[in-house]
Design an enzyme around this catalytic site. Sequence first.
Site, PDB file in Angstrom:
ATOM      1  N   ALA A  65       4.087  -8.158   1.214  1.00  0.00           N
ATOM      2  CA  ALA A  65       5.536  -7.983   1.240  1.00  0.00           C
ATOM      3  C   ALA A  65       5.971  -7.999   2.707  1.00  0.00           C
ATOM      4  O   ALA A  65       5.162  -7.752   3.607  1.00  0.00           O
ATOM      5  CB  ALA A  65       5.896  -6.660   0.579  1.00  0.00           C
ATOM      6  N   GLY A 108       0.964  -7.567  -1.147  1.00  0.00           N
ATOM      7  CA  GLY A 108       1.696  -8.330  -2.164  1.00  0.00           C
ATOM      8  C   GLY A 108       1.141  -9.736  -2.348  1.00  0.00           C
ATOM      9  O   GLY A 108       1.285 -10.325  -3.420  1.00  0.00           O
ATOM     10  N   GLU A 111      -1.641  -9.307  -4.641  1.00  0.00           N
ATOM     11  CA  GLU A 111      -1.038  -8.961  -5.948  1.00  0.00           C
ATOM     12  C   GLU A 111      -0.419 -10.187  -6.610  1.00  0.00           C
ATOM     13  O   GLU A 111      -0.486 -10.347  -7.837  1.00  0.00           O
ATOM     14  CB  GLU A 111       0.004  -7.850  -5.747  1.00  0.00           C
ATOM     15  CG  GLU A 111      -0.656  -6.527  -5.381  1.00  0.00           C
ATOM     16  CD  GLU A 111       0.315  -5.490  -4.849  1.00  0.00           C
ATOM     17  OE1 GLU A 111       1.145  -5.829  -3.971  1.00  0.00           O
ATOM     18  OE2 GLU A 111       0.260  -4.338  -5.300  1.00  0.00           O
ATOM     19  N   GLU A 131      -2.155  -1.789   2.367  1.00  0.00           N
ATOM     20  CA  GLU A 131      -0.934  -0.969   2.466  1.00  0.00           C
ATOM     21  C   GLU A 131      -1.213   0.426   3.022  1.00  0.00           C
ATOM     22  O   GLU A 131      -0.374   1.017   3.693  1.00  0.00           O
ATOM     23  CB  GLU A 131      -0.286  -0.832   1.075  1.00  0.00           C
ATOM     24  CG  GLU A 131       0.352  -2.097   0.535  1.00  0.00           C
ATOM     25  CD  GLU A 131      -0.600  -2.975  -0.273  1.00  0.00           C
ATOM     26  OE1 GLU A 131      -1.840  -2.797  -0.183  1.00  0.00           O
ATOM     27  OE2 GLU A 131      -0.097  -3.837  -1.008  1.00  0.00           O
TER      28      GLU A 131
HETATM   29  N1  CAA Z   1       5.388  -8.821   6.854  1.00  0.00           N
HETATM   30  C1  CAA Z   1       6.129  -9.332   7.840  1.00  0.00           C
HETATM   31  N2  CAA Z   1       5.611 -10.097   8.816  1.00  0.00           N
HETATM   32  C2  CAA Z   1       4.294 -10.342   8.791  1.00  0.00           C
HETATM   33  C3  CAA Z   1       3.458  -9.843   7.782  1.00  0.00           C
HETATM   34  C4  CAA Z   1       4.061  -9.053   6.767  1.00  0.00           C
HETATM   35  N3  CAA Z   1       3.361  -8.560   5.738  1.00  0.00           N
HETATM   36  N4  CAA Z   1       2.194 -10.252   8.023  1.00  0.00           N
HETATM   37  C5  CAA Z   1       2.237 -10.989   9.128  1.00  0.00           C
HETATM   38  N5  CAA Z   1       3.505 -11.057   9.599  1.00  0.00           N
HETATM   39  C6  CAA Z   1       3.996 -11.750  10.788  1.00  0.00           C
HETATM   40  C7  CAA Z   1       3.619 -11.000  12.071  1.00  0.00           C
HETATM   41  O1  CAA Z   1       4.565  -9.963  12.311  1.00  0.00           O
HETATM   42  C8  CAA Z   1       3.691 -12.106  13.078  1.00  0.00           C
HETATM   43  O2  CAA Z   1       5.039 -12.374  13.381  1.00  0.00           O
HETATM   44  P1  CAA Z   1       5.531 -12.518  14.924  1.00  0.00           P
HETATM   45  O3  CAA Z   1       4.791 -13.713  15.438  1.00  0.00           O
HETATM   46  O4  CAA Z   1       6.997 -12.701  14.795  1.00  0.00           O
HETATM   47  O5  CAA Z   1       5.122 -11.259  15.599  1.00  0.00           O
HETATM   48  C9  CAA Z   1       3.153 -13.314  12.298  1.00  0.00           C
HETATM   49  O6  CAA Z   1       3.309 -12.990  10.923  1.00  0.00           O
HETATM   50  C10 CAA Z   1       1.674 -13.583  12.548  1.00  0.00           C
HETATM   51  O7  CAA Z   1       0.973 -12.385  12.302  1.00  0.00           O
HETATM   52  P2  CAA Z   1      -0.060 -11.739  13.352  1.00  0.00           P
HETATM   53  O8  CAA Z   1       0.359 -12.059  14.761  1.00  0.00           O
HETATM   54  O9  CAA Z   1      -0.203 -10.292  13.010  1.00  0.00           O
HETATM   55  O10 CAA Z   1      -1.376 -12.562  12.985  1.00  0.00           O
HETATM   56  P3  CAA Z   1      -2.899 -12.070  13.123  1.00  0.00           P
HETATM   57  O11 CAA Z   1      -3.720 -13.291  12.841  1.00  0.00           O
HETATM   58  O12 CAA Z   1      -3.121 -11.336  14.396  1.00  0.00           O
HETATM   59  O13 CAA Z   1      -3.096 -10.996  11.939  1.00  0.00           O
HETATM   60  C11 CAA Z   1      -2.890 -10.206   9.669  1.00  0.00           C
HETATM   61  C12 CAA Z   1      -2.988 -11.429  10.612  1.00  0.00           C
HETATM   62  C13 CAA Z   1      -4.222  -9.456   9.666  1.00  0.00           C
HETATM   63  C14 CAA Z   1      -2.606 -10.746   8.292  1.00  0.00           C
HETATM   64  C15 CAA Z   1      -1.756  -9.269  10.141  1.00  0.00           C
HETATM   65  O14 CAA Z   1      -0.580 -10.047  10.331  1.00  0.00           O
HETATM   66  C16 CAA Z   1      -1.428  -8.174   9.178  1.00  0.00           C
HETATM   67  O15 CAA Z   1      -2.127  -7.173   9.127  1.00  0.00           O
HETATM   68  N6  CAA Z   1      -0.340  -8.335   8.420  1.00  0.00           N
HETATM   69  C17 CAA Z   1       0.146  -7.315   7.494  1.00  0.00           C
HETATM   70  C18 CAA Z   1      -0.709  -7.222   6.239  1.00  0.00           C
HETATM   71  C19 CAA Z   1      -0.218  -6.098   5.364  1.00  0.00           C
HETATM   72  O16 CAA Z   1      -0.202  -4.940   5.738  1.00  0.00           O
HETATM   73  N7  CAA Z   1       0.234  -6.445   4.159  1.00  0.00           N
HETATM   74  C20 CAA Z   1       0.744  -5.500   3.193  1.00  0.00           C
HETATM   75  C21 CAA Z   1       2.256  -5.440   3.277  1.00  0.00           C
HETATM   76  S1  CAA Z   1       2.988  -4.164   2.289  1.00  0.00           S
HETATM   77  C22 CAA Z   1       2.953  -4.750   0.698  1.00  0.00           C
HETATM   78  O17 CAA Z   1       2.546  -5.896   0.448  1.00  0.00           O
HETATM   79  C23 CAA Z   1       3.470  -3.832  -0.382  1.00  0.00           C
HETATM   80  C24 CAA Z   1       3.288  -4.316  -1.766  1.00  0.00           C
HETATM   81  O18 CAA Z   1       2.362  -3.931  -2.443  1.00  0.00           O
HETATM   82  C25 CAA Z   1       4.247  -5.246  -2.374  1.00  0.00           C
END
Ligand code: CAA
Length: 257
Positions: A65, A108, A111, A131
């Site tokens: 998400a 998500g 999921e 998460e």
């Molecule tokens: N939401 C919004 N933006 C996201 C994102 C997310 N879930 N995941 C990645 N991005 C964005 C980053 O902010 C970044 O944007 P900017 O360049 O503008 O800063 C871009 O995508 C690239 O990401 P990274 O620079 O972080 O890339 P990386 O290769 O260093 O890391 C990653 C990749 C490990 C996937 C890392 O981005 C990450 O940990 N992302 C979040 C994963 C996460 O926590 N997901 C769960 C979300 S909550 C949820 O999903 C609730 C539910 O159950 C519905």
Amino acid sequence: MEYIKVNSQVEKHVALIELNRPKALNALKIELMTELKETLIQLDEDDSVRAIVLTGNARAFAAGADIKQMAGKGAIDMFNIDQFSTWDRIKKTKKPIIAAVSGFALGGGCELAMLCDMIVASETAKFGQPEIKIGVIPGAGGTQRLTRAVGKVRAMEMVLTGRFISAEEAFQAGLINKVVPVELYLKEAIKLAQKVAEMSPIAIKLAKEAVLQAFNTSLDDGLLLERKNFYLAFASQDQKEGMNAFVEKRKPNFIGK
Ligand code: CAA
């Protein structure tokens, strides 16, 4: 459409939906999920489509998400936005959906892949429910579907520590159907969809409904639905065609009637 691309005939009777927010690793902002829901409703109504492939890109299926969209929200905002009603509608899609996953399928994203009916992954795919690392828990089925797919202890570890698992581990755990080299994951998913699309579209929908019922009901109630759907299949021309073709030793030509 801004956040997804759709090709309703990538192969005969197979539609392809691509999530298209590559810079944000296909983070599932609300508007993207709304586009996805509306597309699936349309494809479900389109008789020329019999199976659907849902994919991202080589780096990410979807990284979850959209955290930036959610960060400032309170519980009542989340309640009023009710983003998961979109997911509930997607769940009602009658045609089979095959996820073609490469790179990150997190939160998500994992999921959403699990909401699909089958998953073909590239060797580079990573599945996870991270998460917990941002102070919340899965909200779109992660605690339920992951547990049913990989069992309690592995799901517990993934949900409580946020550990990602590789495509190979996901395959061994029964989360996904197939692991292939990255250059093949989309082709293989489309191939699998084509195989499904060769069957009777009516039988496919009845079968999907019956299999999904196994997650929702007692054995007896599930068997009852299965039996009713089995009988219902006999109302179709495709049942006559399928059985006659077997007897006549030829390939059936299913028409979805
Ligand atoms: N939401 C919004 N933006 C996201 C994102 C997310 N879930 N995941 C990645 N991005 C964005 C980053 O902010 C970044 O944007 P900017 O360049 O503008 O800063 C871009 O995508 C690239 O990401 P990274 O620079 O972080 O890339 P990386 O290769 O260093 O890391 C990653 C990749 C490990 C996937 C890392 O981005 C990450 O940990 N992302 C979040 C994963 C996460 O926590 N997901 C769960 C979300 S909550 C949820 O999903 C609730 C539910 O159950 C519905």
